[in-house]
Design a protein around this motif. Structure first.
Motif, PDB file in Angstrom:
ATOM      1  N   VAL B 134     -25.836 -48.860  27.548  1.00 34.18           N
ATOM      2  CA  VAL B 134     -25.429 -48.269  28.821  1.00 34.18           C
ATOM      3  C   VAL B 134     -25.733 -46.768  28.817  1.00 34.18           C
ATOM      4  O   VAL B 134     -25.537 -46.090  27.814  1.00 34.18           O
ATOM      5  CB  VAL B 134     -23.929 -48.511  29.106  1.00 34.18           C
ATOM      6  N   GLY B 135     -26.243 -46.287  29.943  1.00 39.83           N
ATOM      7  CA  GLY B 135     -26.525 -44.861  30.089  1.00 39.83           C
ATOM      8  C   GLY B 135     -27.553 -44.328  29.102  1.00 39.83           C
ATOM      9  O   GLY B 135     -27.591 -43.131  28.827  1.00 39.83           O
ATOM     10  N   LYS B 137     -30.697 -42.828  27.155  1.00 42.70           N
ATOM     11  CA  LYS B 137     -31.531 -41.696  27.531  1.00 42.70           C
ATOM     12  C   LYS B 137     -32.824 -41.764  26.740  1.00 42.70           C
ATOM     13  O   LYS B 137     -32.807 -41.993  25.536  1.00 42.70           O
ATOM     14  CB  LYS B 137     -30.746 -40.431  27.168  1.00 42.70           C
ATOM     15  N   GLN B 197     -34.275 -41.503  32.148  1.00 43.58           N
ATOM     16  CA  GLN B 197     -34.303 -42.900  31.709  1.00 43.58           C
ATOM     17  C   GLN B 197     -35.682 -43.553  31.594  1.00 43.58           C
ATOM     18  O   GLN B 197     -35.757 -44.754  31.350  1.00 43.58           O
ATOM     19  CB  GLN B 197     -33.389 -43.736  32.620  1.00 43.58           C
ATOM     20  N   ARG B 241     -34.245 -48.866  36.107  1.00 39.94           N
ATOM     21  CA  ARG B 241     -33.092 -48.108  35.608  1.00 39.94           C
ATOM     22  C   ARG B 241     -32.369 -47.371  36.750  1.00 39.94           C
ATOM     23  O   ARG B 241     -32.441 -47.777  37.893  1.00 39.94           O
ATOM     24  CB  ARG B 241     -33.551 -47.165  34.486  1.00 39.94           C
ATOM     25  N   GLY B 242     -31.683 -46.280  36.440  1.00 39.54           N
ATOM     26  CA  GLY B 242     -30.868 -45.587  37.441  1.00 39.54           C
ATOM     27  C   GLY B 242     -31.670 -45.104  38.642  1.00 39.54           C
ATOM     28  O   GLY B 242     -31.138 -44.987  39.748  1.00 39.54           O
TER      29      GLY B 242
END
Lengths: 140, 482
Positions: B134-135, B137, B197, B241-242
Motif C-alpha cells: 500500500v502507498g 513509492k 508511483q 496506481r494513484g
C-alpha cells in the motif's frame, strides 16, 4: 450510538455509517475512512478549509469522502478533527468544513489500505427518529 | 440475491430480458454455466448487468463474462458498447478507478528444473527490486514535465529510458501507448499522485508471479508462441496506481453533474456518464488515455525490474534467458474500435470493466506474429491454482471481441480475513510448491485462493462459448503480492 460498522461487499469494502445529524454522519464517515486507511493518531497541528457543492446530499457525501482521499494521497494531509456545516435546504447542497490535522506522507509512512475512492453505488441517506444512516462502498 | 429473470439461451449464455425493468434499452447477457450461475445469483452483479443496459446509445447487449461479480456501477466482468452517432455515452465507472489495470506475460527459455533450487532467490530478488504494498513509492523521480511525456508515450517512455526494447512495444496492445492522451486534461492532484508511483506494483490483487507451463491444449498455437510444457513464464498484473484513481474520481464528479445537464436517467449514479461528443467526455477521454499510458509505462518498468532480478539470480543477460514479451493487454479500459453492427461497420466505444479484449485471427490491430493465430489473452487465476493463456476467436465478435479477465471473487475481503488463517494458508501453498512474499500479511489472506472462483470453471465457459480458446494452463511457483 455506534459511529459505523462494516458491511459485506464481494470485491471492495462497505460501511454503514450512523449520525445524530447530517454533520455527525459526514464526520463519522470520515473517521471510518481513515480507520480503514491507517492506524495512526493524527495531531491537530494545522488547519485546512474545504468547500464543496452538489445537486443532492448523497452526491455531497461521496464528494466529501473523495475530497478527503485526495487530500490525503495528493496533498498529504491527515485530518484529526472536523468542524462541518452543511446547508441542504436550498437546491444546491453545500458543505463547509474546517479540518484540523497534520502533514503525513503516505508514501513514506506505513498505511494499511490504499482506498482508491468512495463510490456512488447505492448511496442513500436515510433519516429516522434516531438520526441518519447511510451505506457506502469504497473501492480498495 | 437475484430474483429476476435469467433465461437460458445456450448452456453457456443466459439473458436478462430488457422487459425486466422499464428503462433498459437492451438485454443483459451473462456468460456462465449452471454451476457458476448459482454463485453469480448470490450477489448484486446481475442487477448491475441490468443497470448498464440503461446507458444511452448502448449497442446490442449489456454483457457479463463468467468471472462477473458485484462491483459498483458496472459489474466486474462487464462489457458495454456505445454508439457515438446514436447518443452513445462514455462512463468513467465503466472503466473503473484503476484505469488500464492489465496484465502482461513474459516468457523465458528456462525450464522448471533450472529454477527449482532458485525459487527462494528469485522471490527475494523480486521483492527487493519491485516496490510493492500500500502507498508504495517507486525509485523513479519524475518532474511534471517528465510525467507529461510519460502520459503521451506510455511504455515507449520507459523504453526510451533504457527500461526495455522496441520489441516490447510491438507486443503491447496499442503499441504500449494509446493515441489521444491529453496531459492538459489531467488535474494537479493526479500529477502529484502519479509522480510517486511509476514503477510500483501496488496492493490488493496486483502481483508478479513466476510460473511454469503445466498443460498445453493447443500444441500448434503454443509452438507459434514459442511455449512448451515445463517452461518458466512471468506474469505482471498492475495498473495506473494513484494517478488513475485520481483521474477517475475527478471525472466521475464532473459526470454526475452531467446527468441532469444532458437529461440522462440511470438507476445508479456510479454509472454517471456524458455523451461521447460532449466537451466533458472529450476531456475525460484525453485524461483516461493518459492514465492508460501511465499503466503501460508502469508495467514496462516492472518488466525491466523482473528482467534485472532474473539476471541477478541466473548471472545471464535477460536476452540470453529469452525473456521476451508475449503480450500485454488492458482489462479496465474504454476504447474506440470498429465493429460490424447490423451489417455496417461502426466506430463504437467499448467499455471493458474487468474484461479482456480478444481479437480473432486476421484482425488488423494485431502484431504480424499473431495475425494467423489471434490475440493472446492472459487470464490470471488465484495465487494457489493456475493462470491461463488463451487466444482470441472470430466468434467473439458477438461480445465485441471481449472475454473474461480472471477468476473473479466470491468472498469479500472481510470474509477472507475471518475465515482464512495465514499460517495454514502459507503451509498449504508451500505444500503445493508455491512461495509467497508480500509487504502486507493481510493482503495474502485477502487474496487467498478460497476467495476466488475456480479459474478452470471460468475459462471452460469462455472456451466452450467460443469467446476464446485455451492454449495453456500455467501453475504458480512464487508470487510477489502488494
Amino acid at each position: 450510538m455506534k459511529e459505523y460498522e462494516f458491511i459485506e461487499h464481494t470485491a471492495d469494502i462497505g460501511i454503514r455509517v450512523y449520525g445524530k445529524s447530517l454533520e455527525d454522519l459526514f464526520k463519522n464517515a470520515a473517521n471510518a475512512l481513515f480507520d480503514i486507511i491507517l492506524d495512526y493518531p493524527s495531531k491537530q497541528l494545522k488547519q485546512k478549509q474545504i468547500t464543496l457543492g452538489a445537486d443532492t446530499v448523497e452526491d455531497l457525501f461521496v464528494i466529501w469522502l473523495n475530497e478527503l482521499i485526495s487530500c490525503f494521497f495528493a496533498d498529504k494531509f491527515l485530518p484529526a478533527d472536523y468542524s462541518i456545516k452543511i446547508e441542504d435546504s436550498s437546491q444546491r447542497k453545500q458543505l463547509r468544513a474546517s479540518l484540523c490535522g497534520q502533514d503525513f506522507d503516505p508514501y513514506e509512512n506505513k498505511i494499511n489500505t490504499e482506498v482508491k475512492a468512495a463510490t456512488y453505488h447505492n448511496v442513500k441517506i436515510e433519516k429516522s427518529e434516531k438520526g441518519y444512516k447511510v451505506e457506502v462502498i469504497f473501492d480498495v | 440475491m437475484w430474483h429476476g429473470p435469467l433465461e437460458k439461451i445456450t448452456d453457456y449464455k443466459f439473458r436478462i430480458p430488457k422487459s425486466y425493468q422499464p428503462g433498459m434499452r437492451v438485454d443483459g447477457i451473462i456468460y456462465a454455466d449452471e454451476k457458476l450461475l448459482q454463485g453469480i445469483k448470490k450477489d448484486k452483479a446481475p442487477q448491475q448487468v441490468a443497470n448498464v443496459a440503461f446507458l444511452p446509445g448502448i449497442v446490442n447487449n449489456s454483457f457479463a463474462m463468467p468471472d462477473i461479480h458485484w462491483g459498483y456501477g458496472f459489474p466486474i466482468g462487464g462489457v458495454a458498447a456505445t454508439d457515438p452517432d446514436n447518443g452513445g455515452v462514455i462512463s468513467p465507472g465503466g472503466v473503473g478507478f484503476d484505469i488500464n489495470c492489465g496484465i502482461r506475460l513474459v516468457k523465458t527459455n528456462l525450464e522448471e528444473k533450472d529454477v527449482k533450487d532458485r525459487v527462494t532467490n528469485l522471490i527475494n530478488s523480486l521483492y527487493q527490486k519491485i516496490p510493492s504494498g500500500v502507498g508504495s513509492k517507486g525509485e523513479l523521480r519524475i518532474s511534471k514535465e517528465e510525467e507529461k511525456r510519460l502520459l503521451v508515450n506510455g511504455a515507449g517512455w520507459a523504453v526510451r529510458k533504457g527500461l526495455g526494447v522496441d520489441a516490447d512495444l510491438e507486443f503491447c496492445a496499442e503499441g504500449g501507448a494509446i493515441d489521444g492522451a491529453d496531459p492538459d486534461s489531467v488535474s494537479d492532484r493526479a500529477y502529484e499522485r502519479g509522480k510517486h508511483q511509476a514503477g510500483t506494483l501496488g496492493s490488493g490483487n496486483h502481483f508478479v508471479e513466476v510460473q511454469v507451463i503445466e498443460n498445453i491444449f493447443d500444441r500448434e498455437a503454443a509452438e507459434k508462441l514459442g511455449l512448451f510444457i515445463g517452461q518458466i513464464t512471468v506474469m505482471i498484473h498492475t495498473g495506473s496506481r494513484g494517478f488513475g484513481y485520481q483521474v477517475c474520481d475527478d471525472y466521475v464528479r464532473i459526470m454526475v453533474q452531467c446527468l441532469s445537464k444532458y437529461g440522462i436517467n440511470l438507476p445508479d449514479r456510479q454509472l454517471a456518464c456524458a455523451p461521447i461528443n460532449s466537451p466533458e467526455a472529450k476531456r475525460y477521454i484525453g485524461a483516461m488515455r493518459a492514465a492508460a499510458n501511465y499503466a503501460w509505462a508502469n508495467r514496462q518498468v516492472l518488466t525491466h525490474r523482473v528482467r534485472e532480478s532474473f539476471e541477478r539470480v541466473f548471472d545471464k543477460s535477460w536476452q540470453t534467458l529469452g525473456m521476451d514479451l508475449i503480450y500485454d493487454v488492458a482489462h479496465n479500459i474504454a476504447k474506440f474500435e470498429k465493429h460490424v453492427v447490423n451489417g455496417k461497420e461502426k466506430m463504437l466505444c467499448i467499455h471493458r470493466k474487468g474484461a479482456t479484449r480478444a481479437f480473432g485471427p486476421g484482425h488488423p490491430d494485431l502484431p504480424l506474429k499473431y495475425q494467423e493465430i489471434g490475440q493472446p489473452v492472459i487470464i490470471p487465476g488465484d495465487m494457489g491454482t493456475a493462470s491461463y493463456l488463451l487466444l482470441g476467436t472470430e466468434q467473439a465478435k458477438e461480445t465485441f471481441y471481449s472475454t473474461c479477465h480472471g477468476a473473479g471473487r466470491v468472498k469479500s475481503r472481510h470474509e477472507a480475513l475471518r475465515t482464512v488463517n495465514l499460517e495454514t494458508l502459507i503451509t498449504e501453498l508451500n505444500n503445493k510448491g508455491i512461495q509467497v512474499r508480500a509487504t502486507g500479511k493481510k493482503t495474502i489472506v485477502e487474496e487467498a485462493p478460497s476467495a476466488y472462483k475456480n479459474i478452470d470453471d471460468v475459462v471452460d465457459v469462455v472456451h466452450k462459448a467460443g469467446l476464446s480458446k485455451k492454449v495453456c494452463r500455467i501453475r504458480p511457483l512464487c508470487v510477489l503480492k502488494g
